[in-house]
Design an enzyme around this catalytic site. Sequence first.
Site, PDB file in Angstrom:
ATOM      1  N   GLY A  34      25.848  49.804  42.317  1.00 58.21           N
ATOM      2  CA  GLY A  34      26.503  50.915  41.642  1.00 58.21           C
ATOM      3  C   GLY A  34      27.822  50.630  40.966  1.00 58.21           C
ATOM      4  O   GLY A  34      28.170  51.297  39.995  1.00 58.21           O
ATOM      5  N   HIS A  35      28.580  49.626  41.441  1.00 60.93           N
ATOM      6  CA  HIS A  35      29.957  49.506  40.949  1.00 60.93           C
ATOM      7  C   HIS A  35      30.428  48.051  40.952  1.00 60.93           C
ATOM      8  O   HIS A  35      30.422  47.392  41.992  1.00 60.93           O
ATOM      9  CB  HIS A  35      30.932  50.291  41.830  1.00 60.93           C
ATOM     10  N   PHE A  36      30.821  47.542  39.791  1.00 60.72           N
ATOM     11  CA  PHE A  36      31.567  46.286  39.696  1.00 60.72           C
ATOM     12  C   PHE A  36      30.866  45.112  40.379  1.00 60.72           C
ATOM     13  O   PHE A  36      31.510  44.296  41.044  1.00 60.72           O
ATOM     14  CB  PHE A  36      32.975  46.460  40.293  1.00 60.72           C
TER      15      PHE A  36
END
Length: 266
Positions: free
Chosen positions: A172-174
């Site tokens: 989901g993120h980075f």
Amino acid sequence: MLEAASFFDLTEFDHKKIFQGTDAVWGGLINLKTYMNSQDYSAFKHEELLDGVPLKNHLIYYNNCLHSSKGCAISWDNVGKGKLSVLRDGQPLPGASVIMAGVVIMGQKIQLGKGVMIESGSLIKGPAIIGDHTEVRQGAYIRGYCLTGKRCVIGHATEVKHSIFFNDAKAGHFAYLGDSILGNDANLGAGTKFANLRFLPGNVQLRTDKGLIDTGLRKFGAILGDRVQTGCNSVTNPGTLIGPDGILMPNTTADSGLHPSKKIIR
């Protein structure tokens, strides 16, 4: 112990053929290019879709065809739960997918499932196969030969290349995933990175309790079995395999090699 069935439930995965004829789970990565090059991408064409140029308007993918969004009303609801909806002139388009203005597509070897959302600011290089109800979020970078199952997430500032997502897998993120596989319901904490290239020349060697195995791969990231979770800012070394229900704790680096099911890596 190293076959795909030891890491994943293949029952509901539409692309299980990619593992046929392989003795080891990373055989899916070896077969990935051949499998994706054999697919039909001819439906992904539209006059507004220009190679490498940000889309000026939303496009709708419906009934295996790209359409203008003129006259469409879009409800930006929970994509993973199948609640994305599109109306054209008041009439519903069941299963329609949305490619938002500002998306960049490089090469048109793209397949989209039903109810997919590709958000503005993402960049996709083909070939790419994106399964039903998957979200490609703002700022995502898909670098080619990426295949997802259903209800997956490729999130903000996440880079993915030559990788496979089983159903409900989420980065989901980075995150960075190269030459890797996420099992069913696997979830990456923000900032997870999968290193995929050794400093030294030669193929990635897999450490097991029976000694080293030559994977035959110069680039090989990580393979996470079903329901594996990683904590924020965790890292895996090249050739890391984590069995089903394993956990990689936050701010932890996983050694290369085979980690058994349900192991907590601290």
